[in-house]
Design a protein around this motif. Structure first.
Motif, PDB file in Angstrom:
ATOM      1  N   ARG A   4      11.463   9.407   8.965  1.00  0.00           N
ATOM      2  CA  ARG A   4      12.671   9.774   8.219  1.00  0.00           C
ATOM      3  C   ARG A   4      13.908   9.745   9.112  1.00  0.00           C
ATOM      4  O   ARG A   4      15.005   9.497   8.659  1.00  0.00           O
ATOM      5  N   LYS A 129      16.406   4.832   0.046  1.00  0.00           N
ATOM      6  CA  LYS A 129      15.849   5.824   0.964  1.00  0.00           C
ATOM      7  C   LYS A 129      14.504   6.345   0.448  1.00  0.00           C
ATOM      8  O   LYS A 129      13.533   6.434   1.202  1.00  0.00           O
ATOM      9  N   VAL A 130      14.501   6.674  -0.858  1.00  0.00           N
ATOM     10  CA  VAL A 130      13.277   7.215  -1.449  1.00  0.00           C
ATOM     11  C   VAL A 130      12.150   6.180  -1.378  1.00  0.00           C
ATOM     12  O   VAL A 130      11.016   6.495  -1.022  1.00  0.00           O
ATOM     13  N   MET A 133      11.042   5.973   2.210  1.00  0.00           N
ATOM     14  CA  MET A 133      10.251   7.157   2.575  1.00  0.00           C
ATOM     15  C   MET A 133       8.852   7.083   1.968  1.00  0.00           C
ATOM     16  O   MET A 133       7.856   7.357   2.633  1.00  0.00           O
ATOM     17  N   SER A 134       8.824   6.727   0.673  1.00  0.00           N
ATOM     18  CA  SER A 134       7.532   6.646  -0.007  1.00  0.00           C
ATOM     19  C   SER A 134       6.659   5.590   0.650  1.00  0.00           C
ATOM     20  O   SER A 134       5.458   5.780   0.841  1.00  0.00           O
ATOM     21  N   GLU A 137       5.399   6.847   3.890  1.00  0.00           N
ATOM     22  CA  GLU A 137       4.334   7.820   3.654  1.00  0.00           C
ATOM     23  C   GLU A 137       3.042   7.124   3.263  1.00  0.00           C
ATOM     24  O   GLU A 137       1.962   7.508   3.698  1.00  0.00           O
TER      25      GLU A 137
END
Lengths: 439, 224
Positions: A4, A129-130, A133-134, A137
Motif C-alpha cells: 500500500r 487504488k482499490v 490493493m485488491s 492482496e
C-alpha cells in the motif's frame, strides 16, 4: 511497510488547477469566446500568473497579466477553494451587457468543468487504488496458498515415505518380539521340563544305584548257598541245583547285570546333562547382565544343538582361556546358535566347523569358520538385514543373522563376515573384555 | 496528514467518518454542511452513489488560517459502510488524522457496530496507523428512533476505553456539530503535539475549533 505504501496518491490529495483542467479542454472555450467578439480571455492563478489565454497582449503562459487590461473577471473554485480567476476584456463591437453575460457563462462553464473533472479524477484514482490493493492482496493470498499447497504436497510425499519406514520398523520389531517370545517360552519350557524331569530322574538314578547294590547282595547270597550246599549235601542235590542254574542262565545274567546298570546310569546322567544345558542356554534363571564364560556358553549351545547335528559334522574347538565378560547370556547364546545353525544349513553334509576363542588387544574374539560354499559377494552386505534370506519360502524368516547382529551389538561388540566365494564363511565376533552396555 | 508544505505554508488534514452501513455518516456530513453554511466550509462533494448508498466517499472541505499565516485545510471524508467496500474504506482511511465512528443506536444494530469497530481497528493497523493513539470519537446516531439501546448501557460498554462518546440524530440535526467539535478538539491536540500549532503558529485550540464551526469570514471564501 507493504504494497500500500507504494501508492503515489492518497485519497484527498491536493490538486492544482492545472491538474484538473487540460489545455485541450480550456482552449476551445477561450477561442470561441474570442471568436464571439471578446478581445482577451485569460485564466490566472491566485498568484496572478496566466495559465491559459487567448487574445493579444500576452506572449506566453506564466507571465503576469498587466493591470487594467481586463474589464470583467470571475473566480474559479476547486472543491470550494478559490484557486484562480478568469479575466476578459471586451472588443470594440461588444456591449457591456454581452461582456457580463459571456463572463458569467465562461466562469460557470469552467467551474462546472472543474467540478465534474475532480469527481471523475477522484473516482478514477480511488478505483485504480482499490483495484491495485485488491490485486496485491490477491497476489499475496495466492502466494500464501501456493506455499501452503507446496507444504502439504511435501508433507504428503514425505508421509508416504515415513509410513513405509515405520511399517518396516514395526515389521522388524514384531519379528524380533516374536523371536524373543519364542525364546522366552522355550526357556520357560526348559525350566519347567528340567524341574519335572529332574525329580523322577533323581530317584531313578538313586534307585538304580540301590538296586545295583541289592542285586549284588542276591548274587552274593546265591554264591553262599552254593558253597554251603556243596560242603554239606549229597551229589543229587548239587546236580539238581547246577542244572537249574545253567537252565536259568544265571552265570550270563550275573555277568550282564553290571553292564546294564552302568549303561542305564550313564544314560540317565546324560538326560540330566541335556536338561541342564537347555536350562543354562535359556538363561532363564539369570539376571539380564551376568558374568559370562564364553567358552562354556559355546559348549552349552553345541549341547542344545546336538539333536540337530548330523553324525558326520566335525566340530573343532580351539578355545583359549578368556576372562568372564559381563553381558546378556541369553542373547549371546542365541547369537551363537544362529551362527552355528547358519553353518549347518549352508552345508548339510560333511560340515567342518572350527570355533576359535581368544583375546586380542582387550577384545574377546570368537570366530566360527565353516567349510561351506561361502557367501556370494553381492549379498554379503545384506546378510544382516532383517528378512533377508536365501532359503526358500517357509524355511526361515531371514531373521537369524539379524538377531545375532542385534545381540552382539547390544553386548557392545561387533560382528563381521569374512567370506570368499567357495571357500567357506567365517563370522568374527569381537566383544569388549571390560563389558559395555549400549543402552 | 495528507500534506504539510512548508514552502507554501500549508497543511492539509484528513478526518474520516467511519461506521457500519446505514449508520448515517453521509447524513452527518450533510447536516454539518447545512448547519455550517456560511462558515469556513466549502461545498459538500457527494460522489456517485448506488441507490443512495455511498460507494466511494463524500468530501466536505474546511479552510482556516493560523495567525502565523499557515493555511490549514481540513478535509472530512465518509467511507462506504457496506462490508464489501472494505478496500475503499482502507484507501480513504489512509493518512487520517482523526476518526469519528458513527454507530447506529438501534438495538438490533449493536452487533454491526461492534463488527465495524473491529474492522476500523484492523484497517487502521493495515494502513500503518496506530488504533491506540488515533484521535477518535464515537457518535451514537439515530437517537430519534424508538427501539434504541439505553444510553446507560452504551456508556457502560465504552466507558473503559476512554473514547469520547456523543449521542445524536443526524436527521434532526442535533449532536452533529458537537461530534465534529469534539473530533476537531482531540485532533487539534494530537497535531499540536507534533507540529506545535500553538507555539509556532499562534493557533489555539479554541481558535482552531471556532474557525471550523463559526460564521467568521474566510480568506478563501471572500469572493462568494
Amino acid at each position: 511497510m507493504d504494497m500500500r505504501e507504494s501508492f503515489s496518491f492518497v485519497v484527498g490529495e491536493e490538486k492544482k488547477l492545472t491538474d484538473v483542467l487540460s489545455e485541450a479542454e480550456v482552449m476551445p472555450l477561450l477561442k470561441s469566446a474570442v471568436g464571439a467578439g471578446l478581445n482577451l480571455v485569460a485564466i490566472v492563478d491566485t498568484a496572478g500568473a496566466t495559465l491559459w489565454f487567448c487574445g493579444p497582449g500576452l506572449n506566453e503562459p506564466g507571465t503576469m497579466l498587466p493591470m487594467g487590461v481586463a474589464d470583467e473577471s470571475r473566480p474559479i473554485f476547486l472543491s470550494g477553494e478559490m484557486v484562480g480567476r478568469v479575466y476578459m476584456s471586451a472588443g470594440k463591437e461588444i456591449e457591456a451587457g454581452l461582456l457580463k453575460f459571456l463572463t458569467q457563462v465562461i466562469g460557470d462553464t469552467l467551474n462546472s468543468m472543474i467540478q465534474s473533472n475532480i469527481k471523475r479524477m477522484m473516482v478514477t484514482e480511488l478505483h485504480t487504488k482499490v483495484v491495485q490493493m485488491s490485486y496485491d492482496e490477491l497476489l499475496e493470498k495466492n502466494k500464501c496458498l501456493a506455499e501452503s499447497e507446496q507444504k502439504y504436497r511435501e508433507l504428503a510425499e514425505h508421509l508416504e515415505a515415513r509410513v513405509q519406514e515405520r511399517t518396516a520398523k514395526l515389521k522388524q520389531l514384531y519379528a524380533r518380539m516374536l523371536q524373543q517370545e519364542k525364546m522366552a517360552s522355550v526357556g520357560q519350557l526348559a525350566a519347567g521340563m528340567a524341574h519335572e524331569i529332574n525329580n523322577p530322574l533323581s530317584f531313578i538314578l538313586s534307585n538304580m544305584k540301590t538296586l545295583e547294590k541289592y542285586v549284588n547282595r542276591f548274587a552274593e547270597l546265591i554264591d553262599f548257598y552254593e558253597t554251603q550246599t556243596m560242603q554239606t549235601h549229597s551229589g543229587d542235590l548239587i546236580d539238581c541245583l547246577r542244572d537249574k542254574r545253567s537252565g536259568l542262565k544265571i552265570d550270563f545274567i550275573l555277568e550282564d547285570i553290571g553292564a546294564l546298570f552302568s549303561q542305564s546310569i550313564l544314560g540317565a546322567e546324560r538326560v540330566k546333562q541335556i536338561i541342564n544345558d537347555l536350562r543354562g542356554f535359556s538363561h532363564i534363571d539369570d539376571a539380564e547382565y551376568t558374568q559370562i564364560d564364553i567358552n562354556k556358553e559355546i559348549e552349552r549351545t553345541l549341547g542344545v544343538l546336538s539333536s540337530e547335528m548330523p553324525s558326520d559334522v566335525e566340530i573343532i574347538k580351539q578355545f583359549k582361556e578368556i576372562p568372564l565378560v559381563p553381558c546378556k547370556g541369553a542373547s549371546l547364546c542365541q547369537a551363537f546358535l544362529n551362527i552355528i545353525r547358519n553353518a549347518l544349513q549352508a552345508r548339510p553334509e560333511g560340515l567342518q566347523l572350527v570355533i576359535c576363542t581368544g583375546i586380542e588387544n582387550e577384545l574377546i574374539r570368537i570366530e566360527f569358520k565353516d567349510n561351506g560354499p561361502g557367501i556370494e559377494p553381492d549379498i554379503q552386505e545384506r546378510i544382516f538385514e532383517p528378512f533377508f534370506t536365501t532359503h526358500s519360502v517357509g524355511a526361515g524368516m531371514g531373521m537369524g543373522l539379524k538377531l545375532a547382529y542385534d545381540a552382539v551389538v547390544s553386548c557392545g561388540g561387533t560382528i563381521a563376515l569374512k567370506s570368499k566365494d567357495g571357500q567357506g564363511a567365517a563370522f568374527v565376533i569381537e566383544l569388549p573384555s571390560n563389558g559395555r552396555k549400549d543402552d | 496528514m495528507i500534506e504539510y508544505d512548508l514552502q507554501a505554508n500549508k497543511m492539509v488534514l484528513k478526518l474520516v467518518y467511519y461506521g457500519p452501513a446505514l449508520s448515517g455518516k453521509t447524513t452527518n456530513l450533510m447536516s454539518l454542511h447545512g448547519q455550517l453554511t456560511g462558515s469556513d466550509c466549502g461545498d459538500l462533494m457527494v460522489l456517485d452513489t448506488a441507490s443512495e448508498r455511498t460507494i466511494y466517499f463524500d468530501l466536505l472541505p474546511f479552510f482556516l488560517t493560523a495567525p502565523s499565516g499557515l493555511k490549514i485545510k481540513v478535509k472530512v471524508f465518509t467511507v462506504p459502510g457496506q462490508v464489501k467496500h472494505d478496500a475503499t474504506r482502507k484507501a480513504v482511511l489512509q493518512r487520517a488524522d482523526g476518526v469519528a465512528f458513527i454507530a447506529d443506536s438501534q438495538v438490533e444494530e449493536s452487533l454491526n457496530n461492534a463488527t465495524s469497530f473491529e474492522n476500523l481497528e484492523q484497517n487502521l493497523a493495515l494502513v500503518g496507523l496506530n488504533p491506540e493513539t488515533m484521535p477518535l470519537v464515537i457518535q451514537y446516531n439515530k437517537c430519534d428512533l424508538p427501539n434504541i439501546s439505553p444510553e446507560s448501557t452504551i456508556r457502560s460498554t465504552w466507558q473503559s476505553t476512554g473514547i469520547p462518546l456523543l449521542f445524536a440524530s443526524a436527521l434532526e440535526g442535533w449532536g452533529v456539530v458537537e461530534t465534529f467539535r469534539c473530533l476537531a478538539l482531540i485532533t487539534y491536540a494530537d497535531i499540536d503535539k507534533q507540529y506545535s500549532l500553538q507555539e509556532h503558529h499562534g493557533l489555539s485550540a479554541e481558535s482552531f475549533v471556532s474557525q471550523l464551526i463559526s460564521l467568521d469570514n474566510n480568506v478563501y471564501m471572500q469572493e462568494r
